[in-house]
Design an enzyme around this catalytic site. Sequence first.
Site, PDB file in Angstrom:
ATOM      1  CG  ASP A 164      21.410  12.979  42.469  1.00  0.00           C
ATOM      2  OD1 ASP A 164      20.737  11.983  42.708  1.00  0.00           O
ATOM      3  OD2 ASP A 164      22.010  13.626  43.351  1.00  0.00           O
ATOM      4  CB  THR A 205      19.210  13.935  47.235  1.00  0.00           C
ATOM      5  OG1 THR A 205      18.194  12.964  47.122  1.00  0.00           O
ATOM      6  CG2 THR A 205      19.287  14.448  48.641  1.00  0.00           C
ATOM      7  CB  THR A 229       1.337  14.022  52.745  1.00  0.00           C
ATOM      8  OG1 THR A 229       1.346  13.011  51.732  1.00  0.00           O
ATOM      9  CG2 THR A 229       0.941  15.327  52.116  1.00  0.00           C
ATOM     10  NE  ARG A 288      14.333   2.962  48.161  1.00  0.00           N
ATOM     11  CZ  ARG A 288      14.962   3.571  49.167  1.00  0.00           C
ATOM     12  NH1 ARG A 288      16.231   3.827  49.105  1.00  0.00           N
ATOM     13  NH2 ARG A 288      14.316   3.940  50.241  1.00  0.00           N
TER      14      ARG A 288
END
Length: 1135
Positions: free
Chosen positions: A468, A470, A686, A847
């Site tokens: 994963d 995050t 950015t 996603r």
Amino acid sequence: MADQIPLYPVRSAAAAAAYRKRAAYFSAAGPGPGAERPSRYQLEDESAHLDEMPLMMSEEGFENDESDYHTLPRARTMQRKRGLQWFVCGGWKFLCTSCCDWLINICQRKRELKARTVWLGYPEKCEEKHPRNSIKNQKYNVFTFIPGVLYEQFKFFLNLYFLVVSCSQFVPALKIGYLYTYWAPLGFVLAVTIMREAVDEFRRFQRDKEVNSQLYSKLTIRGKVQVKSSDIQVGDLIIVEKNQRIPSDMVFLRTSEKAGSCFIRTDQLDGETDWKLKVAVSCTQRLPALGDLFSISAYVYAQKPQLDIHSFEGTFTREDSDPPIHESLSIENTLWASTVVASGTVIGVVIYTGKETRSVMNTSNPKNKVGLLDLELNQLTKALFLALVALSVVMVTLQGFVGPWYRNLFRFLLLFSYIIPISLRVNLDMGKAAYGWMIMKDENIPGTVVRTSTIPEELGRLVYLLTDKTGTLTQNEMVFKRLHLGTVSYGTDTMDEIQNHVRNSYSQTPSQAGGNSTSSTPPRKSQSSAPKVRKSVSSRVHEAVKAIALCHNVTPVYEAHGAATETEFAEADQDFSDDNRTYQASSPDEVALVQWTESVGLTLVNRDLTSMQLRTPSGQILTYCILQTFPFTSESKRMGVIVRDESTAEITFYMKGADVAMSTIVQYNDWLEEECGNMAREGLRTLVVAKRALTEEQYQDFESRYSQAKLSLHDRALKVAAVVESLEREMELLCLTGVEDQLQADVRPTLEMLRNAGIKIWMLTGDKLETATCIAKSSHLVSRTQDTHVFRPVTSRGEAHLELNAFRRKHDCALVISGDSLEVCLKYYEHEFVELACQCPAVVCCRCSPTQKAHIVKLLQQHTGKRTCAIGDGGNDVSMIQAADCGIGIEGKEGRQASLAADFSITQFKHIGRLLMVHGRSSYKRSAALGQFVMHRGLIISTMQAVFSSVFYFASVPLYQGFLMVGYATVYTMFPVFSLVLDRDVKPEMAMLYPELYKDLTKGRSLSFKTFLVWVLISVYQGGILMYGALVLFESEFVHVVAISFTALILTELLMVALTVRTWHWLMVVAQFLSLGCYIASLAFLNEYFDVAFITTVTFVWKVSAITVVSCLPLYVLKYLRRKLSPPSYSKLTS
């Protein structure tokens, strides 16, 4: 048609035979220079052609003629012919499981999921029965526990074999020794297993009970009542307090918050730590009091339960008003189970319970994981069983089938049953427990917990690591790093300059209310009359900071103080102090930007649906009216906001987004692209910020067109996007921001180490494509020299076909693909896609839903047959962790759900390096050595029995009886053999320094039929020498044969352990002497087997020594020569 005809891949250049005409169609339709990409509808109609088109497996396919294309389908069906060979090789197993599945399906007919109408507060009005709202993670119940555990044990050939052998001892004609020699080891193994399963099952039961018995307030006509979570029904009105878990899927009706919205935390559902904003149904939110929910007649229509946690379609209807009120419901009106209310108190109507909730539908049932080593040993025991049968048949044949030969055959089977040692399971299970203990005691990886003790060896065989993003690779903490204005760039060390510029901008014009004439007038002039005038750096910094402070969807949240109730405190009572404020947004990037503007002096102090307030360095409050917000979507890759400054009535359109999307919108400049590239290489995320001033007329014109587009029924999204795009022209570029998502400690060296160890790493994340790609580069998951191929979004079979062909021509590049495109590819071209993806050095899927993650793991297991490992830290990773051969959970910010569901739990990502390279590697090598040694121990005594029987006219009489047999497998040899779990070939530091050593293990050479045959030959040689030697050297009585051969056997075993050991541990030496001591001590008591007078003579000693030397010396010589002439890879490092 496209859905019915399979598409067969072409593997070689020779077989890649595509029709020339169709190749021409492709070159015309393909996105060549000047050729427009065919529309989606056109492709759909042409998918018929695609069925006849092979998916190119090589470039030459385009040039070849059409000779042998039609042989492909035939080639595939050839493999599928089912004959006797298929039945013998495993077809019977397939047929049995198919029959069982069919019976189970008939017994448990799955209820069809249907859409439903739910009346508010009236569960009894539901037409059909819905599942109970209880959570159940247990594998068994009271009745299935014993049968279930026994089945799990006896489905292994080894254990089943022992059960049959032990039961045969109840038949007098077949009885060979004492019952305890067979039943004691079997009983011990089963007792240990049942105890372990019972403890695990009880813990699961307690965890479920805790969740199911949580109390909630339910609203009824008579007022509030307390109900258990498991008693909640569809149609109930449930009140959920702040920080309470939402018990079931609900539609959000009311909240105590004035704005009519609340925040929820979804980390246990989708793994994202940011809060989500949910909006109450406006019809019920407007009702004066809570009780009025029962005075209206209203119902919710909800679609059937689905897996997708990001979408929902439904309607809310109030019948008793005139005309009836209809409101459409979407995902922002829902509260899914397992999420937590973060602000206010909410009231919702339950629409799905239990098994039908999104969170339960997205979790898979945990499977019993079996290690590859156990499966390999199971195969070897089957080979040993065949050898056992063959040996027994040979014995009976040489006997000449005299008398009741079948009884003799069975007696021989039992005599040689030691070929398959029951102690194998005991030793391996104890070994696994020892490895688990070593992992948990390792000081270099503190806090590591082994939750599944049956698969530590799997850690040494991994080929694919699915991680994963995050919270696993990153800390999920965003830090603002850089602001670039085109001519000047500010880093972390020059932020104080920005602070001075902002302070100066607001102190220049204190007389004007709002204090921002400097900020608003110069741009006006420069745009209209004198475009040549350069704005001062100070005003440009100020414009940029203001834009960042206004263009976002962040809400400041203040903790309420005791006295004021949550619903009724006035703004004056609110504590606006900085330490009481927290920011909430759907993305941590946004929060980082707003926190940064606060640090330089411009603070966001308040926000609701229509206005925003900023505080200047001097303490003034600037109020802005929010006219429109355009939220971020993965298609547009940008978000915008139109605000009106209350003090000057100026309307400004601010926008920020990814450089790809913004570069065409902003005015011409020569620095944006280059700077974006520079920041991305530093691993910064950015965002380009721009603005456009609007006149009142321009805005009114826009608003009328926008609201019209929003009401259209057909192609609404397209029309709305077109209207917004009319504003996005020639915007003034303000600045470029760089935000860093800080990586976990030592992620880069760890990933580097894993790559060198031959492990392919796939990143599966629910995050955006840009973010995922950025982290993949900054964490060095994709090395700097590698290209990345971003798989274009595909929605139909034709588009997937074209895109896969484009991808095939790329070599050695990392693949980045989104969940939707992946779904389409797997639907039509599963085999081809997985084959292509497996060739990539790294794959990033963004996603991804939780079920998709698990699906990808299963695909890799099916298509490659290699071992997979999944690592994650959130509730959304649980399915993936449970599906993988080996699941690792990280105890992170996203709760402990993943670490509780995993087989191994660690506290930091960097610990995975040591867990695999050191513990995984040594566990596998030790278990392989231990398993083969225990088999050798059984084979050697069976060889001696065979020699003994053949010398004594093939009599089915045991050579050693009673305690000698039990003692041989336990007291006399158990400690030294088991001490092999302490053996290691290289030091841990070496294993970490040279991860390439790990790569050797994936080939499975430590335990294979080759190494097994070597041990069989050793056993046969030693068994033969021991027995023949004893028979040649014995003089007067049979008793001496037993004494000499058994003593020599014990000594040989101890010497063989010493030969196998690679690094001595003091406990190994203790074990050797302890066993020898036990044997010598027991000689005094075993008068029925040994003649004590003979044992103490010199003759006995020299005969035993001679036999032992002959059996072991050649092996020592061979080992020495092998180490000199072809040393293993690890010995080169230790020398």
